[in-house]
Design a protein around this motif. Structure first.
Motif, PDB file in Angstrom:
ATOM      1  N   GLU A  94       0.837  -1.208   0.000  1.00 29.81           N
ATOM      2  CA  GLU A  94       0.000   0.000   0.000  1.00 29.81           C
ATOM      3  C   GLU A  94       0.867   1.252   0.000  1.00 29.81           C
ATOM      4  O   GLU A  94       0.609   2.215  -0.726  1.00 29.81           O
ATOM      5  N   ASN A  95       1.915   1.201   0.794  1.00 31.66           N
ATOM      6  CA  ASN A  95       2.865   2.307   0.819  1.00 31.66           C
ATOM      7  C   ASN A  95       3.486   2.509  -0.561  1.00 31.66           C
ATOM      8  O   ASN A  95       3.613   3.628  -1.057  1.00 31.66           O
ATOM      9  N   ALA A  96       3.833   1.378  -1.201  1.00 33.71           N
ATOM     10  CA  ALA A  96       4.482   1.452  -2.510  1.00 33.71           C
ATOM     11  C   ALA A  96       3.524   2.030  -3.551  1.00 33.71           C
ATOM     12  O   ALA A  96       3.917   2.836  -4.394  1.00 33.71           O
ATOM     13  N   ILE A  97       2.251   1.618  -3.484  1.00 38.09           N
ATOM     14  CA  ILE A  97       1.270   2.134  -4.445  1.00 38.09           C
ATOM     15  C   ILE A  97       1.188   3.648  -4.321  1.00 38.09           C
ATOM     16  O   ILE A  97       1.183   4.369  -5.312  1.00 38.09           O
ATOM     17  N   ASP A  98       1.172   4.118  -3.080  1.00 43.44           N
ATOM     18  CA  ASP A  98       1.090   5.560  -2.862  1.00 43.44           C
ATOM     19  C   ASP A  98       2.306   6.279  -3.397  1.00 43.44           C
ATOM     20  O   ASP A  98       2.203   7.224  -4.159  1.00 43.44           O
ATOM     21  N   SER A  99       3.478   5.805  -2.996  1.00 41.61           N
ATOM     22  CA  SER A  99       4.651   6.615  -3.322  1.00 41.61           C
ATOM     23  C   SER A  99       5.142   6.378  -4.751  1.00 41.61           C
ATOM     24  O   SER A  99       5.802   7.230  -5.308  1.00 41.61           O
ATOM     25  N   LEU A 100       4.825   5.237  -5.341  1.00 40.51           N
ATOM     26  CA  LEU A 100       5.248   5.030  -6.716  1.00 40.51           C
ATOM     27  C   LEU A 100       4.115   5.307  -7.697  1.00 40.51           C
ATOM     28  O   LEU A 100       4.333   5.354  -8.895  1.00 40.51           O
ATOM     29  N   GLY A 101       2.916   5.480  -7.179  1.00 41.12           N
ATOM     30  CA  GLY A 101       1.788   5.751  -8.062  1.00 41.12           C
ATOM     31  C   GLY A 101       1.498   4.600  -9.005  1.00 41.12           C
ATOM     32  O   GLY A 101       1.326   4.785 -10.202  1.00 41.12           O
ATOM     33  N   LEU A 102       1.449   3.380  -8.481  1.00 40.80           N
ATOM     34  CA  LEU A 102       1.189   2.222  -9.334  1.00 40.80           C
ATOM     35  C   LEU A 102      -0.250   2.227  -9.834  1.00 40.80           C
ATOM     36  O   LEU A 102      -1.165   2.549  -9.095  1.00 40.80           O
ATOM     37  N   THR A 103      -0.417   1.832 -11.096  1.00 43.07           N
ATOM     38  CA  THR A 103      -1.771   1.676 -11.613  1.00 43.07           C
ATOM     39  C   THR A 103      -2.275   0.295 -11.214  1.00 43.07           C
ATOM     40  O   THR A 103      -1.506  -0.546 -10.751  1.00 43.07           O
ATOM     41  N   GLU A 147      14.466   2.794  -1.181  1.00 47.22           N
ATOM     42  CA  GLU A 147      13.886   3.827  -2.027  1.00 47.22           C
ATOM     43  C   GLU A 147      12.537   4.283  -1.475  1.00 47.22           C
ATOM     44  O   GLU A 147      12.224   5.469  -1.461  1.00 47.22           O
ATOM     45  N   LEU A 148      11.755   3.293  -1.012  1.00 47.31           N
ATOM     46  CA  LEU A 148      10.448   3.632  -0.463  1.00 47.31           C
ATOM     47  C   LEU A 148      10.586   4.392   0.848  1.00 47.31           C
ATOM     48  O   LEU A 148       9.720   5.172   1.220  1.00 47.31           O
ATOM     49  N   ARG A 182      12.680   6.566   1.200  1.00 52.70           N
ATOM     50  CA  ARG A 182      13.226   7.843   0.722  1.00 52.70           C
ATOM     51  C   ARG A 182      14.649   8.091   1.213  1.00 52.70           C
ATOM     52  O   ARG A 182      15.040   9.228   1.461  1.00 52.70           O
ATOM     53  N   LEU A 183      15.393   7.025   1.404  1.00 55.11           N
ATOM     54  CA  LEU A 183      16.788   7.192   1.803  1.00 55.11           C
ATOM     55  C   LEU A 183      17.677   7.267   0.573  1.00 55.11           C
ATOM     56  O   LEU A 183      18.730   7.893   0.580  1.00 55.11           O
ATOM     57  N   ILE A 184      17.265   6.583  -0.496  1.00 49.70           N
ATOM     58  CA  ILE A 184      18.046   6.644  -1.728  1.00 49.70           C
ATOM     59  C   ILE A 184      17.099   6.956  -2.880  1.00 49.70           C
ATOM     60  O   ILE A 184      15.882   6.847  -2.751  1.00 49.70           O
ATOM     61  N   ILE A 185      17.694   7.357  -3.991  1.00 53.28           N
ATOM     62  CA  ILE A 185      16.873   7.657  -5.162  1.00 53.28           C
ATOM     63  C   ILE A 185      17.613   7.168  -6.397  1.00 53.28           C
ATOM     64  O   ILE A 185      18.845   7.145  -6.430  1.00 53.28           O
ATOM     65  N   LYS A 186      16.835   6.731  -7.377  1.00 49.39           N
ATOM     66  CA  LYS A 186      17.449   6.219  -8.596  1.00 49.39           C
ATOM     67  C   LYS A 186      17.435   7.306  -9.650  1.00 49.39           C
ATOM     68  O   LYS A 186      16.393   7.910  -9.904  1.00 49.39           O
TER      69      LYS A 186
END
Lengths: 513, 311
Positions: free
Chosen positions: A459-468, B294-295, B297-301
């Protein structure tokens, strides 16, 4: 006098039975006619058969010869009906009198000296003969190897009209060709490339392993010379060995497309097709007046490698969508509609930017950011959606190339792949040939259950990566495969995280500053 | 001249909702500093309230400019300078382009000084689209301004013209990264013409991206390491200490392996295969750790597929 000889012609991949009826009457001027929807090659059979018979110390009748190819509604193509026509004439003129002729199906092209030349599609035709309850099939020696894999059928290899006559007379010579299938699988399932040839690229190798285990399609992005093609060529070596059914299907396609080498009877090597990027839609999908298989079908049960993906015409790539989804391709033409199988692993490769050096250690990229965007957006969303694994393949620096060693061999990797495949076999008991990558949404909901922790993570990943929604499902199927490789029943956070790693494109959609 | 869209057309595009208001050069609220440049814009289209208070209070402003394509280092520097200077109450002016501009805006949004974005197109045209979120944020907390009437598309000839407004509003221009013929140099030229100070952030000697700042440094521009250098140049005292680079974020929450990967990356930016080689961890473990970090927010690609630690 009337004679009838059984033969068959290809209609797509399968063969259709053709009765060759020959009638010779003497009361008129000499004449030779072929009726029953023959194409040009069949009509030309007249000249070949006439000379072939005369040059075999036999006699071509100086009467009216009428050949009917029944059923008349079926279109006949190619020279494979020469031999049955010749035999029909000989039977009708009583130069041979064999009752056994009804037990056999015959194909072959006759050359002017009476020898019999190779024809294509022998495997499909042999299967048709078996289906029709024939005892055997008489066919050119060069085509006999592929037909011989059909069990329960006498495969009689002939190289001259005289061989056929001799066989029909006493039934002894030439002897039926017998093949040992076990021996075949042992000697043809080997590849001359191996994963241990690739230095470094551990990330890409792992991604390919995951793709092989779950049947996922892959997109590799990397500068020229980074080893994308090398990796792709080794992909078939980590796919499980072909089953007999798969091999038969693939062989049929190759035989029908005239691409099967006469020494190969069954294709136990998974095909690897890498069409050039100038290939047309028809070349990729199949077509022609009599629809022929295209590259998607030639890579059936194997790998379709599209190098320089963005150099392909957009329309060409779009036609790939349907076969990727359904595993078959239906080609309709004026001369008929044919459905070919097209179950393949797609491996696509492209440069990261127009100059090709983005992310390259050794050379600096000279593209502007909008050029890079434009270049990467050339591939349509729907096609990208059908590719599960996107990875970047960086170029190794020279010193690293020397430093690193080859790594694992294909044989070690395939062990893990096989294990993961057997887990999937158990999972999809009711469906044959089902793989994680081909799961429907309802299957995903059933088999890709998440625990509390992994649910929170995704859920966190969907939010921050904006997954469809679609890419969310892709992540789940990938995570399922990764957990299968890990021999874990549940999907854990680390599996999800690794799956997200293979979704480069999703993450690029994210705002970055 | 290529086709310009009419205002009626733009109103449709913004769905009838538009808070654009205009300032004529004769208006009292028109920024004095802009009036003083040669060829000032006759009309300014403005969204967001910052510009009015900016011109009334005669606040100090610094322009941070650089190229769209930039390194992670350049992005970090722009964001850090933007934030630190904004903390001092300085308004950050930039061009809302990708790369350095966007980073400077994002940094500035964290401080009190606010930020002004000067566009090369009409206010209703979001260009580039990737900056949509940033665009709305600045409209809420700063100002987005342009001299082009609504509906004007981002023609390339608009951008040098816009640069004169960036330098006109600023007391000082910092060039962070840019290639040899970068638009950042055009802004610097305008700044010098207008009698403003120009400073530059040094970069790596071996890449194209740093040719512009190095050229300026060579010809006498001030060197920027931290916001301190800028404040000195402006004759201001700093209220707070500027953030130093390399401040290690909270690593306690990480597993040993995650810390190991983070440490390797803190030394130097690397791509995934290099990380695997340098840490000696298994491939699939590194893959998942990178996503987890990455999630967090410690690193970024980066665009070049290398991972960088976030500062």
């Amino acid at each position: 006098m009337l004679a009838k000889v059984a033969s068959a012609v290809l209609t797509g991949l399968d063969a259709g039975l053709v009765d060759v009826e020959v009638d010779v009457t003497w009361a008129t001027l000499p004449n030779f006619n072929v009726v029953g929807l023959p194409d040009a090659a069949v009509r030309e059979a007249r000249e070949r058969v006439k000379s072939g018979i005369n040059n075999s110390e036999l006699e071509f009748p100086l009467g009216k010869v009428t050949v009917n190819l029944a059923p008349a509604s079926l279109r006949k193509e190619g020279p494979s009906l020469d031999l049955p026509i010749a035999m029909g004439i000989l039977q009708a003129t009583k130069q041979i009198e064999a009752e056994t002729i009804d037990d056999f199906l015959m194909i072959g092209e006759v050359s002017l000296d009476g020898s019999v030349r190779r024809v294509y599609g022998a495997l499909s035709i042999a299967l048709c003969a078996l289906e029709q309850g024939k005892k055997g099939i008489i066919l050119p020696a060069e085509s006999a190897t592929e037909a011989a894999v059909v069990k329960g059928l006498d495969v009689i290899p002939v190289s001259h009209i005289r061989d056929v006559i001799r066989f029909l007379k006493d039934g002894e010579e030439p002897k039926p060709l017998v093949l040992d299938i076990k021996k075949l699988t042992a000697c043809t399932g080997k590849y001359d490339v191996d994963f241990s040839d690739v230095r470094g690229q551990e990330h890409a190798k792992r991604a390919l392993e995951v793709a092989a285990a779950g049947g996922h399609n892959i997109l590799m992005i990397g500068p020229p010379g980074s080893g994308k093609t090398m990796l792709a060529r080794r992909f078939p070596t980590i796919l499980p060995p072909m089953s007999l059914e798969e091999a038969l299907e693939t062989t049929k396609i190759y035989s029908a497309s005239r691409l099967l080498h006469s020494s190969i009877s069954l294709m136990f090597k998974r095909p690897f097709r890498d069409p050039h990027h100038t290939t047309s839609d028809v070349g990729l999908i199949g077509g022609g007046r009599f629809p022929k298989p295209g590259e998607v079908s030639l890579s059936n049960n194997g790998v379709l490698f599209l190098d320089e993906l963005n150099e392909f015409k957009r329309s060409t790539l779009e036609v790939l969508r349907q076969p990727i989804e359904s595993g078959t391709v239906t080609v309709s033409r004026a001369m008929g509609t044919v459905t070919y199988p097209a179950v393949f692993n797609l491996i696509a490769a492209m440069n990261p930017c127009p100059c090709g050096h983005l992310g390259d250690k050794t050379r600096e990229c000279v593209c502007t950011i909008s050029e890079i965007r434009l270049y990467q957006s050339k591939i349509s969303g729907p096609l990208k959606d059908r590719i599960d694994v996107h990875i970047e393949v960086p170029r190794l620096a020279k010193e690293d190339m020397v430093k690193t060693n080859g790594g694992e061999s294909s044989r070690e990797i395939i062990k893990r792949v096989n294990k993961a495949r057997s887990v999937q076999k158990d999972r999809f008991k009711e469906k044959k040939d089902m793989l994680n990558a081909r799961m429907s949404v309802s299957a995903i909901n059933r088999f890709c259950l998440l625990g509390e922790e992994s649910k929170r993570f995704i859920e966190n990943a969907i939010d921050s990566l904006g997954l469809t929604a679609r890419s969310y499902h892709k992540v789940l199927t990938l995570a399922r495969t990764i957990s299968d490789l890990d021999d874990s029943e549940t999907i854990q956070t680390r599996h999800l995280a690794e799956a997200l790693q293979y979704r480069t494109y999703d993450r690029q959609n994210r705002r970055r500053f | 001249m290529r086709k310009l869209y009419s205002i009626e057309h733009t109103i449709d595009r913004t769905g009838g909702v538009s808070n654009i208001h205009t300032l004529k050069i004769a208006d009292d609220d028109y920024p004095q500093c802009l009036r003083e440049i040669s060829c000032p814009p006759a009309t300014l289209y403005i969204e967001g309230g910052l510009l009015l208070s900016f011109s009334k209070e005669r606040r100090r402003a610094v322009g941070i400019v650089g190229s769209r394509r930039c390194s992670a280092y350049g992005r970090d520097m722009a964001a850090r300078l933007g934030e630190d200077l904004s903390q001092e109450g300085i308004t950050i002016v930039s061009g809302l382009a990708e790369g350095i501009d966007a980073s400077a805006h994002w940094g500035a949004l964290k401080g009190q000084g606010g930020t002004i974005a000067v566009l090369g197109c009409g206010l209703d045209v979001v260009y580039p689209k990737v900056n949509q979120v940033l665009y709305t944020k600045i409209k809420e907390n700063g100002s987005v301004i342009t001299e082009f009437e609504p509906g004007t598309l981002p023609f390339h000839q608009n951008f040098p013209a816009r640069n004169r407004i960036i330098s006109g509003l600023s007391d000082l221009i910092i060039v962070v990264e840019g290639a040899e013929r970068s638009g950042a140099l055009i802004t610097a030229d305008f700044a010098l013409e207008q009698g403003k100070e120009v400073m530059a952030v040094p970069g790596r000697a071996d890449t194209r991206f740093c040719k512009a700042p190095h050229k300026l440094l060579r010809s006498g521009a001030g060197l920027v390491e931290t916001s301190q250098d800028v404040l000195e140049e402006l004759g201001m005292d700093s209220h707070s200490k500027p953030k130093r680079s390399g401040n290690i974020p909270q690593l306690e929450a990480l597993t040993d392996e995650e810390t190991q990967v983070y440490r390797t990356l803190a030394e130097d930016s690397q791509n995934i295969d290099e990380i695997i080689m340098n840490t000696g961890l298994q491939t699939h473990i590194v893959s998942s750790i990178l996503v987890i970090l990455e999630l967090k927010r410690l690193i970024i690609k980066g665009l070049d597929s290398k991972y960088h630690v976030c500062s």
